[in-house]
Design an enzyme around this catalytic site. Structure first.
Site, PDB file in Angstrom:
ATOM      1  N   HIS A   1      12.349  22.477  49.305  1.00  0.00           N
ATOM      2  CA  HIS A   1      13.597  22.743  49.579  1.00  0.00           C
ATOM      3  C   HIS A   1      13.257  23.967  50.757  1.00  0.00           C
ATOM      4  CE1 HIS A   1      11.957  25.427  46.523  1.00  0.00           C
ATOM      5  NE2 HIS A   1      12.821  26.443  46.848  1.00  0.00           N
TER       6      HIS A   1
ATOM      7  N   HIS B   1      13.421  27.468  50.872  1.00  0.00           N
ATOM      8  CA  HIS B   1      13.439  28.710  50.434  1.00  0.00           C
ATOM      9  C   HIS B   1      12.097  29.025  51.102  1.00  0.00           C
ATOM     10  CE1 HIS B   1      16.094  29.270  46.848  1.00  0.00           C
ATOM     11  NE2 HIS B   1      16.961  29.657  47.739  1.00  0.00           N
TER      12      HIS B   1
ATOM     13  N   ASP C   1       9.273  30.720  50.975  1.00  0.00           N
ATOM     14  CA  ASP C   1       8.010  30.679  50.342  1.00  0.00           C
ATOM     15  C   ASP C   1       7.342  29.225  50.276  1.00  0.00           C
ATOM     16  OD1 ASP C   1      10.076  30.585  48.417  1.00  0.00           O
ATOM     17  OD2 ASP C   1       8.786  30.629  46.683  1.00  0.00           O
ATOM     18  N   HIS C   2       8.444  28.333  50.400  1.00  0.00           N
ATOM     19  CA  HIS C   2       8.093  26.823  50.372  1.00  0.00           C
ATOM     20  C   HIS C   2       8.259  26.193  51.917  1.00  0.00           C
ATOM     21  CE1 HIS C   2       8.423  26.567  46.062  1.00  0.00           C
ATOM     22  NE2 HIS C   2       9.103  27.418  46.175  1.00  0.00           N
TER      23      HIS C   2
ATOM     24  N   HIS D   1      18.378  23.336  41.100  1.00  0.00           N
ATOM     25  CA  HIS D   1      17.977  24.527  41.807  1.00  0.00           C
ATOM     26  C   HIS D   1      19.218  25.173  42.375  1.00  0.00           C
ATOM     27  CE1 HIS D   1      14.899  27.875  42.688  1.00  0.00           C
ATOM     28  NE2 HIS D   1      15.195  27.651  43.999  1.00  0.00           N
TER      29      HIS D   1
ATOM     30  N   ASP E   1      10.632  24.545  42.199  1.00  0.00           N
ATOM     31  CA  ASP E   1      11.565  25.234  41.968  1.00  0.00           C
ATOM     32  C   ASP E   1      12.619  24.340  41.153  1.00  0.00           C
ATOM     33  OD1 ASP E   1      10.119  26.840  43.262  1.00  0.00           O
ATOM     34  OD2 ASP E   1      11.584  27.884  44.063  1.00  0.00           O
TER      35      ASP E   1
ATOM     36  N   HIS F   1       2.689  28.682  41.334  1.00  0.00           N
ATOM     37  CA  HIS F   1       4.133  29.656  41.825  1.00  0.00           C
ATOM     38  C   HIS F   1       4.399  30.622  40.794  1.00  0.00           C
ATOM     39  CE1 HIS F   1       8.392  29.950  42.654  1.00  0.00           C
ATOM     40  NE2 HIS F   1       8.195  29.475  43.919  1.00  0.00           N
TER      41      HIS F   1
END
Length: 300
Positions: A63, A65, A67-68, A137, A200, A258
Site C-alpha cells: 500500500h 503509506h 514507510d512502505h 487497512h 498493515d 514492522h
C-alpha cells in the site's frame, strides 16, 4: 547460500529509529528476487546487505503509506543506473496508481524500460507466481504469497520393488508410467513450498488465507497486546494476533516485523511472550540485515 531465503532490510513502522530502518524485505526464491515494501533508505540498506539492483525481479508494494513505498524512487533509479537487463515486475494496488506514478518518476534520471507494471484490483489477484489478497487497512492494502506448485517425491523402495532404475526413473516422471507401473505407485505427494508476506492490516479472512500452511510467514507485529485497541483503530496487528494467525494457519516459521518506534530491542522478549500464547513454532523477531532461510521442504 540457500536459494530460498529472506533478507531483512528494514523493520520499523511509520517512524524509523537509530536501529530500525523503514520497511524492506528481499525474498530470494530460485534465482528470483521479490522486493517487498521498499521504504525510505532501502537503496542504502541493500548496499549494506550485499543486495544489488540485479537481484530484484519483483517490486511489490502492499500500500502507499510512506514507510512502505518511499524507497521506490531510489530502487527504480538504481535499476536504471545499473542497467538491469531482466524484466522487473512492479505490483501495487491500482487505487494508488497516482502515487506509483509520482514515485516512479520522482526525479530526473535516465529511465529504464524493464519495469512491467501490474496494478491490482479485486479481493484476489494473481501475477505469475504471486498471489495477492486484499487486507483490512484504512487505505487499500494487499498481502502477498509466493507458492511453488505441488509435486511428487520418488520412493526408492517402491522403485526397487518394481525394478525401475536409471533412465526409466526419468521416463516415469515424464510420462507417468513405465512397463505398466504408474507414477503414483512409486511416489508420494510433495507439497510445494510457500512464503507469505502480510503487512498493515487488522485480522481478517485474507490474512489466514495468505498464511495457510506457509513455510515462511513474514507478518507485521506493530504493537504488543496491551495496545490491542490502538492496533485495531489504526488497522494493525499485535504480536499476539500474529501468533494466533501462525498457529491457526499451520505456519512453519514465523517472522515478526514492522515494530512501532515505542519499542526497542529490550522489548523483544515481550513480543515472543505474546506470540507464545498460541504459537509454539519457530519465531524470529526481525532485525535489520537478518537473514532467515525458508525451512527445508516438508515431506507431507
Amino acid at each position: 547460500m540457500s536459494s530460498r531465503e529472506l533478507v531483512v532490510l528494514g523493520t520499523a513502522s511509520a517512524v524509523p529509529t537509530r536501529h530500525r530502518n523503514h520497511n524492506g524485505y528481499l525474498l530470494r526464491w530460485d534465482g528470483q528476487g521479490f522486493l517487498f515494501d521498499p521504504g525510505e533508505g532501502t537503496q542504502r540498506q541493500m548496499a549494506h546487505a550485499g543486495v544489488s539492483a540485479n537481484d530484484v525481479h519483483w517490486l511489490c508494494v502492499t500500500h502507499f503509506h510512506g514507510d512502505h513505498c518511499l524507497g521506490v524512487p531510489g530502487v527504480v533509479q538504481r535499476i536504471a543506473r545499473d542497467r538491469v537487463r531482466h524484466p522487473v515486475n512492479a505490483v501495487f494496488p491500482a487505487s494508488g496508481e497516482t502515487y506509483w506514478r509520482r514515485l516512479r518518476h520522482a526525479a530526473v534520471f535516465a529511465d529504464t524500460s524493464v519495469i512491467a507494471e501490474h496494478p491490482l484490483s479485486g479481493d484476489v489477484a494473481e501475477v505469475g507466481a504471486l498471489t495477492a489478497r486484499r487486507l483490512s487497512h484504512p487505505v487499500e492494502s494487499y498481502g502477498y504469497r509466493v507458492q511453488e506448485p505441488a509435486g511428487r517425491r520418488m520412493l526408492p523402495e517402491r522403485l526397487a520393488a518394481h525394478g525401475i532404475r536409471g533412465a526409466e526413473i526419468g521416463e516415469l516422471q515424464r510420462t507417468g508410467s513405465v512397463r505398466g507401473v504408474s507414477l503414483a505407485e512409486c511416489s508420494a505427494p510433495r507439497p510445494g513450498q510457500s512464503a507469505a508476506f502480510v503487512m498493515d492490516t487488522r485480522l481478517c479472512d485474507a490474512v489466514f488465507e495468505l498464511a495457510a500452511g506457509a513455510d515462511l510467514l513474514v507478518i507485521e507485529a506493530t504493537f504488543l497486546s496491551g495496545e490491542s485497541a490502538l492496533a485495531k483503530e489504526y488497522g494493525h496487528l499485535t504480536a499476539a494476533e500474529a501468533g494466533q494467525v501462525a498457529a491457526e494457519a499451520g505456519v512453519r516459521r514465523l517472522v515478526l516485523t514492522h515494530f512501532s518506534e515505542r519499542y526497542g530491542f529490550a522489548d523483544e522478549p515481550a513480543f515472543l511472550e505474546d506470540v507464545r500464547r498460541s504459537y509454539d513454532g519457530e519465531v524470529f523477531v526481525a532485525r535489520d540485515f537478518m537473514t532467515v532461510p525458508v525451512p527445508t521442504r516438508a515431506t507431507t
